[in-house]
Each structure stands twice: as structure tokens, then as C-alpha cells.
Write a protein that holds these residues in place. Sequence first.
Motif, PDB file in Angstrom:
ATOM      1  N   ALA A 137       5.275  15.310  -6.845  1.00  0.00           N
ATOM      2  CA  ALA A 137       4.918  16.515  -7.250  1.00  0.00           C
ATOM      3  C   ALA A 137       3.312  15.575  -8.492  1.00  0.00           C
ATOM      4  CB  ALA A 137       5.167  17.501  -8.423  1.00  0.00           C
ATOM      5  N   ASP A 138       3.392  14.567  -8.963  1.00  0.00           N
ATOM      6  CA  ASP A 138       2.536  13.507  -9.588  1.00  0.00           C
ATOM      7  C   ASP A 138       1.582  12.799  -8.568  1.00  0.00           C
ATOM      8  OD1 ASP A 138       4.525  11.540  -9.313  1.00  0.00           O
ATOM      9  OD2 ASP A 138       4.742  11.171 -11.002  1.00  0.00           O
ATOM     10  N   VAL A 139       2.310  12.760  -7.179  1.00  0.00           N
ATOM     11  CA  VAL A 139       1.746  11.792  -5.978  1.00  0.00           C
ATOM     12  C   VAL A 139       0.309  11.380  -6.073  1.00  0.00           C
ATOM     13  CG1 VAL A 139       0.372  13.064  -4.439  1.00  0.00           C
ATOM     14  CG2 VAL A 139       1.679  11.252  -3.683  1.00  0.00           C
ATOM     15  N   THR A 140      -0.384  10.173  -6.405  1.00  0.00           N
ATOM     16  CA  THR A 140      -1.729   9.672  -6.604  1.00  0.00           C
ATOM     17  C   THR A 140      -1.726   9.918  -5.125  1.00  0.00           C
ATOM     18  OG1 THR A 140      -1.192   7.379  -6.473  1.00  0.00           O
ATOM     19  CG2 THR A 140      -0.533   8.171  -8.499  1.00  0.00           C
ATOM     20  N   GLU A 141      -3.642   9.502  -5.679  1.00  0.00           N
ATOM     21  CA  GLU A 141      -4.839   9.427  -4.780  1.00  0.00           C
ATOM     22  C   GLU A 141      -4.073   8.020  -4.033  1.00  0.00           C
ATOM     23  OE1 GLU A 141      -8.426   9.647  -5.454  1.00  0.00           O
ATOM     24  OE2 GLU A 141      -8.357  12.287  -5.607  1.00  0.00           O
ATOM     25  N   GLU A 142      -4.151   6.915  -4.263  1.00  0.00           N
ATOM     26  CA  GLU A 142      -3.665   5.968  -3.820  1.00  0.00           C
ATOM     27  C   GLU A 142      -2.371   6.391  -2.460  1.00  0.00           C
ATOM     28  OE1 GLU A 142      -4.314   6.182  -7.104  1.00  0.00           O
ATOM     29  OE2 GLU A 142      -6.029   5.344  -7.302  1.00  0.00           O
ATOM     30  N   GLN A 143      -1.623   6.611  -3.500  1.00  0.00           N
ATOM     31  CA  GLN A 143       0.038   6.568  -2.751  1.00  0.00           C
ATOM     32  C   GLN A 143      -0.470   7.357  -1.337  1.00  0.00           C
ATOM     33  OE1 GLN A 143       2.087   8.998  -5.975  1.00  0.00           O
ATOM     34  NE2 GLN A 143       3.577   6.905  -6.079  1.00  0.00           N
ATOM     35  N   LEU A 144      -0.742   8.464  -1.503  1.00  0.00           N
ATOM     36  CA  LEU A 144      -1.419   9.304  -0.452  1.00  0.00           C
ATOM     37  C   LEU A 144      -2.455   8.434   0.480  1.00  0.00           C
ATOM     38  CD1 LEU A 144      -2.705  12.382  -1.893  1.00  0.00           C
ATOM     39  CD2 LEU A 144      -0.501  12.573  -0.956  1.00  0.00           C
ATOM     40  N   ASP A 145      -2.887   7.989  -0.171  1.00  0.00           N
ATOM     41  CA  ASP A 145      -3.825   6.315   1.544  1.00  0.00           C
ATOM     42  C   ASP A 145      -2.598   6.054   2.060  1.00  0.00           C
ATOM     43  OD1 ASP A 145      -6.382   7.284   1.104  1.00  0.00           O
ATOM     44  OD2 ASP A 145      -6.960   5.960  -1.112  1.00  0.00           O
ATOM     45  N   GLU A 146      -1.155   5.167   1.206  1.00  0.00           N
ATOM     46  CA  GLU A 146      -0.538   4.380   1.485  1.00  0.00           C
ATOM     47  C   GLU A 146       0.414   5.361   2.792  1.00  0.00           C
ATOM     48  OE1 GLU A 146       1.425   3.142  -1.913  1.00  0.00           O
ATOM     49  OE2 GLU A 146      -0.080   1.586  -2.488  1.00  0.00           O
ATOM     50  N   LEU A 147       0.312   6.492   2.585  1.00  0.00           N
ATOM     51  CA  LEU A 147       0.842   7.738   2.929  1.00  0.00           C
ATOM     52  C   LEU A 147       0.486   8.074   4.304  1.00  0.00           C
ATOM     53  CD1 LEU A 147       2.934   9.915   3.850  1.00  0.00           C
ATOM     54  CD2 LEU A 147       2.069  11.868   2.659  1.00  0.00           C
ATOM     55  N   ALA A 148      -0.957   7.629   4.255  1.00  0.00           N
ATOM     56  CA  ALA A 148      -2.224   7.526   5.904  1.00  0.00           C
ATOM     57  C   ALA A 148      -1.794   6.988   6.367  1.00  0.00           C
ATOM     58  CB  ALA A 148      -3.054   7.836   5.227  1.00  0.00           C
ATOM     59  N   LEU A 149      -1.754   6.024   5.862  1.00  0.00           N
ATOM     60  CA  LEU A 149      -1.437   4.194   6.651  1.00  0.00           C
ATOM     61  C   LEU A 149       0.018   4.084   7.473  1.00  0.00           C
ATOM     62  CD1 LEU A 149      -2.270   1.357   6.954  1.00  0.00           C
ATOM     63  CD2 LEU A 149      -2.089   0.510   5.530  1.00  0.00           C
ATOM     64  N   VAL A 150       1.098   4.685   7.151  1.00  0.00           N
ATOM     65  CA  VAL A 150       2.225   4.702   7.079  1.00  0.00           C
ATOM     66  C   VAL A 150       2.402   5.326   8.011  1.00  0.00           C
ATOM     67  CG1 VAL A 150       4.881   4.950   6.957  1.00  0.00           C
ATOM     68  CG2 VAL A 150       3.410   3.779   5.710  1.00  0.00           C
ATOM     69  N   LEU A 151       1.569   6.788   8.067  1.00  0.00           N
ATOM     70  CA  LEU A 151       1.827   7.245   8.918  1.00  0.00           C
ATOM     71  C   LEU A 151       1.054   7.225  10.580  1.00  0.00           C
ATOM     72  CD1 LEU A 151       0.783  11.178   7.513  1.00  0.00           C
ATOM     73  CD2 LEU A 151       3.325  10.123   8.322  1.00  0.00           C
ATOM     74  N   GLY A 152      -0.152   6.631  10.159  1.00  0.00           N
ATOM     75  CA  GLY A 152      -0.923   6.558  11.320  1.00  0.00           C
ATOM     76  C   GLY A 152      -0.372   5.256  12.230  1.00  0.00           C
ATOM     77  N   THR A 153       0.583   3.971  11.412  1.00  0.00           N
ATOM     78  CA  THR A 153       0.952   3.010  12.342  1.00  0.00           C
ATOM     79  C   THR A 153       2.299   3.421  12.935  1.00  0.00           C
ATOM     80  OG1 THR A 153       1.542   2.231  10.590  1.00  0.00           O
ATOM     81  CG2 THR A 153      -0.955   1.870  10.834  1.00  0.00           C
ATOM     82  N   THR A 154       2.674   4.786  12.672  1.00  0.00           N
ATOM     83  CA  THR A 154       4.340   4.643  13.344  1.00  0.00           C
ATOM     84  C   THR A 154       4.617   5.543  14.402  1.00  0.00           C
ATOM     85  OG1 THR A 154       4.815   4.896  10.755  1.00  0.00           O
ATOM     86  CG2 THR A 154       6.416   5.585  12.169  1.00  0.00           C
ATOM     87  N   GLY A 155       5.377   4.258  15.303  1.00  0.00           N
ATOM     88  CA  GLY A 155       5.655   5.545  16.544  1.00  0.00           C
ATOM     89  C   GLY A 155       5.858   7.064  16.762  1.00  0.00           C
ATOM     90  N   ILE A 156       5.952   7.165  17.300  1.00  0.00           N
ATOM     91  CA  ILE A 156       6.289   8.296  17.566  1.00  0.00           C
ATOM     92  C   ILE A 156       8.168   8.673  17.645  1.00  0.00           C
ATOM     93  CG2 ILE A 156       6.212   9.452  20.385  1.00  0.00           C
ATOM     94  CD1 ILE A 156       5.675  11.709  17.608  1.00  0.00           C
ATOM     95  N   ASP A 157       8.220   7.768  17.853  1.00  0.00           N
ATOM     96  CA  ASP A 157      10.119   7.208  18.455  1.00  0.00           C
ATOM     97  C   ASP A 157      10.114   6.321  17.542  1.00  0.00           C
ATOM     98  OD1 ASP A 157      10.281   8.888  20.825  1.00  0.00           O
ATOM     99  OD2 ASP A 157       9.728   6.907  21.724  1.00  0.00           O
ATOM    100  N   ASN A 158       9.607   5.984  16.601  1.00  0.00           N
ATOM    101  CA  ASN A 158      10.175   5.186  15.342  1.00  0.00           C
ATOM    102  C   ASN A 158      10.207   5.897  14.033  1.00  0.00           C
ATOM    103  OD1 ASN A 158       7.820   3.274  17.005  1.00  0.00           O
ATOM    104  ND2 ASN A 158       9.633   2.918  16.902  1.00  0.00           N
ATOM    105  N   SER A 159      11.270   5.344  13.367  1.00  0.00           N
ATOM    106  CA  SER A 159      11.273   5.899  11.953  1.00  0.00           C
ATOM    107  C   SER A 159      10.328   5.898  11.225  1.00  0.00           C
ATOM    108  CB  SER A 159      13.070   6.029  11.538  1.00  0.00           C
ATOM    109  OG  SER A 159      13.035   5.921  10.057  1.00  0.00           O
ATOM    110  N   LEU A 160      10.337   7.212   9.908  1.00  0.00           N
ATOM    111  CA  LEU A 160       9.008   7.472   9.587  1.00  0.00           C
ATOM    112  C   LEU A 160       9.464   7.273   7.938  1.00  0.00           C
ATOM    113  CD1 LEU A 160       6.096   8.455   8.865  1.00  0.00           C
ATOM    114  CD2 LEU A 160       6.582  10.426   8.853  1.00  0.00           C
ATOM    115  N   LEU A 161      10.207   8.344   7.612  1.00  0.00           N
ATOM    116  CA  LEU A 161      11.304   8.133   6.371  1.00  0.00           C
ATOM    117  C   LEU A 161      11.677   6.354   6.109  1.00  0.00           C
ATOM    118  CD1 LEU A 161      13.172  11.361   6.456  1.00  0.00           C
ATOM    119  CD2 LEU A 161      10.815  10.721   6.049  1.00  0.00           C
TER     120      LEU A 161
END
Length: 286
Positions: A137-161
Motif C-alpha cells: 500500500a505504501d509503494v513509492t514512485e521509485e519502487q514503481l519505476d523499478e517494477l516497470a524495469l522488471v516487467l519490461g525486461t522479463t520474458g513471457i516464459d520467465n518467472s516474474l515474481l
Amino acid sequence: MIEVRQQGAFSVNSVGMERRPFPLSFSVREAEGLWRVRAGAAQAGELADLLVSVANDAVAVVSLETNSYLDEDWHPVRPSLIAAELGVPCTVHSLGSWAAGTNGLAEEFLVMDRDLLPRLLDGSWSPYELTLIDVPADVTEEQLDELALVLGTTGIDNSLLSRLGDSRVWFSGHDDCYVLLETRDPALPAAVLARLLALLAGSALAELAEEPFSHVPEPGPWLPEQLIATAPHWNGALGNVTEDLVTIRLAALPGPWRLGVSFPEQADLTATLDVRHGTWRISPAE
């Protein structure tokens, strides 16, 4: 008991030029405490309550594409404007131009209380692409940017979590029909399979009664757990349907179901809903 609308995923989708009924499909694999599920047919709104039941306090909608909301020039409306139209309060996190064109990412994230997700996906519209993930609930803007980086660099068949220590569920829906999700919760795959069985049975009952929706009990956890223990990949098709009984033919597959693969000639099991008593049973196929 769940409400199954006549315009649900099993009702509005079909296969091929012949418009054959859309089958139930389910596939699960587990690795290092993470479960990945491929399934169909289900709209995001038909699974929303299951997703939020295992999520952190907030959910981030990281990709949303729809033809249900277009401006006067027929351009897609921004996700934040859709949320405002639906009266769903959320925080908007802009990623900027660097995210444009990145598969699975919108230019803005919507972060909302997890309990608001069903209101966003209320059934009055349909996203043909939707990706969401739970966040603190207290996610920061920096953490959301990091999340976007992970989402954008993880292949569809690779584990995201496995790359995100705090998140418990990631969901991706295509055509508001095909489901791909990853979770840390071992009970969620069976809950999704139980929901699919209820949705398929409910769609048949709604059509039979020519009603806009039907109320259907879900199988107890024992039934999907038994199926998953028997085989990881399943295909299902409606059998006999009456006002009192709905049968679903189930076939174990050697791998995940793919569009165009016909139901096997011989089913392995039959799942039966007794409508009057609100009970499910499973038996060998005749």
C-alpha cells in the motif's frame, strides 16, 4: 455461489470459422514455490475476487488496452480517465515516454486499493489486454519505476515474481479470454480451476434458461485439487446439459492446450453439477 453472466467469456468466445464452443483449458506448473497457470476462458472481472484474495494491500494496473473507451478521434482513452469514469479512486504513476512501445507496459500505472479492483472490472466494458500485479500500500514512485524495469525486461516464459520479493500475484489477460498468471499462493491454481468449471456450467445454464445470468455453486477445493494431482494439463467441454444436471467432459493433455487443438476423442473424467442440490461430483468418463 457465483453469478455467471450470459455475456461471460465462455459465451462470447468461440473457436474457428465454425464458431465451435470455446473449451475449458487449464495448465499449471510449480517451481521453487511459484505457481504459473495458463487458462481459459475467463474475463478478468470473473477472476478479480480470487486475485485480490491473495494480493497485497494494493494492486497496480500496469497495462490496459480496450476499445470500450475511445475519444472523439477514436483514440484509446488513458487508463486513469477510465478509472475516473467508473468512480474508482487510484494513484496515477506516469512512466513517461521511455515506456512507450515496451510490451506489457502502459505509459501510466494505476495503483489502487485491492478491494477496488472488482469495481474497475465491473463487466460494463472489456479490456483486450490487461496486466496487473499486487504491490504494498505504501509503494513509492521509485519502487514503481523499478517494477516497470522488471516487467519490461522479463520474458513471457520467465518467472516474474522470482524477481519481485514483495508481490504475490501477477495476472495477464488477452482478449479478455486467455489467462496467464503467476502466484506464490499454492491454493490459487485450484481456485482458478474451480471457477472455470463453474463459469462453464453457468454459461450453459444461462443459455438454456435464456436468462441474463445464472447462480452456480463452485466445486469444493477437493475437486480441482484431485484434478491437478492427476495431471497438470486439462481440457474440458460441455456434455449433457439439463435444468437439473450439467456434465463437463475432462481430458488430460500431454501439454498446455493451444488454440486449434480439438478435444480428444475420449474424455478421462466427467465433472457433474447437480443443480438442485448445488453439489459437484467427479467420475470416470463413460
